[in-house]
Design a protein around this motif. Sequence first.
Motif, PDB file in Angstrom:
ATOM      1  N   UNK A 295     -10.012  -6.789  -8.528  1.00 28.90           N
ATOM      2  CA  UNK A 295     -10.180  -6.643  -7.085  1.00 28.90           C
ATOM      3  C   UNK A 295     -11.659  -6.721  -6.734  1.00 28.90           C
ATOM      4  N   UNK A 296     -11.958  -7.305  -5.600  1.00 28.12           N
ATOM      5  CA  UNK A 296     -13.345  -7.444  -5.156  1.00 28.12           C
ATOM      6  C   UNK A 296     -13.812  -6.116  -4.544  1.00 28.12           C
ATOM      7  N   UNK A 297     -14.937  -5.549  -5.024  1.00 29.09           N
ATOM      8  CA  UNK A 297     -15.355  -4.232  -4.547  1.00 29.09           C
ATOM      9  C   UNK A 297     -15.827  -4.196  -3.097  1.00 29.09           C
ATOM     10  N   UNK A 298     -16.263  -5.317  -2.561  1.00 30.80           N
ATOM     11  CA  UNK A 298     -16.744  -5.325  -1.173  1.00 30.80           C
ATOM     12  C   UNK A 298     -15.622  -5.614  -0.178  1.00 30.80           C
ATOM     13  N   UNK A 299     -14.762  -6.578  -0.498  1.00 31.68           N
ATOM     14  CA  UNK A 299     -13.716  -6.997   0.446  1.00 31.68           C
ATOM     15  C   UNK A 299     -12.407  -6.224   0.284  1.00 31.68           C
TER      16      UNK A 299
END
Length: 314
Positions: A295-299
């Motif tokens: 999973x993308x930590x920002x989005x």
Amino acid sequence: MGELAADKHVKYIISVEKKKDSFESVVMEHLRLNGAYWGLTTLDILGKLDAVDEEDVISWILKCQDESGGFAGNIGHDPHVLYTLSAVQVLALFDKLDILDADKVSNYVAGLQNGDGSFSGDIWGEVDTRFSYIAICCLSILQRLDKINVDKAVEYIVSCKNLDGGFGCTPGGESHSGQIFCCVGALAIAGALHHVDKDLLGWWLCERQVKSGGLNGRPEKLPDVCYSWWVLSSLIMIDRVHWINKDKLVKFILDCQDMENGGISDRPDDAVDVFHTYFGVAGLSLLEYPGLKPIDPAYALPVDVVNRIFFSKK
């Protein structure tokens, strides 16, 4: 170390959607769109998004859209930037962003920016750095960041930075892990992470780990599975995640599972809910737990979904 009861979590998430008359469902009625995002993103991380009827979900989401372009938490409720991001994120999961009028949605979000660069959550005007993150994240996914004054937005977020390296909900507000995620995430998307004192903030965040391995939101608070997301994602974005004990955190999250009926709770032996199930599974994904999509930590969306948004040749 225990194992992730992935199949049971899938069954639990699907069962929650079917219990529309339960107490939990009625209490959550006004924020059902957030619940849809938590549940569906969990399914996608587990590789089981096809367990739901895509057309049903999408037709319901479109009915939650207001004439302003924003989305409400459920049909017939008032629009808010929070639910608008959830709607955009869910449509991104299904690769259906093209059914949106992106300009109409982004005009609604951009219209919530104030003169000082901050964002209100809706027409009633509450200001919070959560809304700064939500607006920046939403507009970035829609590829419409040029509709706001990004420099002003960054300036406002930086004005909420504290002496301990953390961030509050408004200037002078207490540092809190959830707000830190919002501010660091917004700065990451805006390409402005140089404003963060990474060592100072990294120290504050890694101090959130308690003896059980879990993370808390502020000093002297109990650990809670949801901070496995807020704290971890922030540490990853500032490249300080190696400062915590990952194995102990994995064990804490797995200990919060209901091994019989599925779902994850805030702490071991508490009642499970979709919110903590999502943040538990998303936290395990950040910890590179086997079998989970990254999973993308920002989005806060699976990496393959983010890559599809920004790199697909449509």
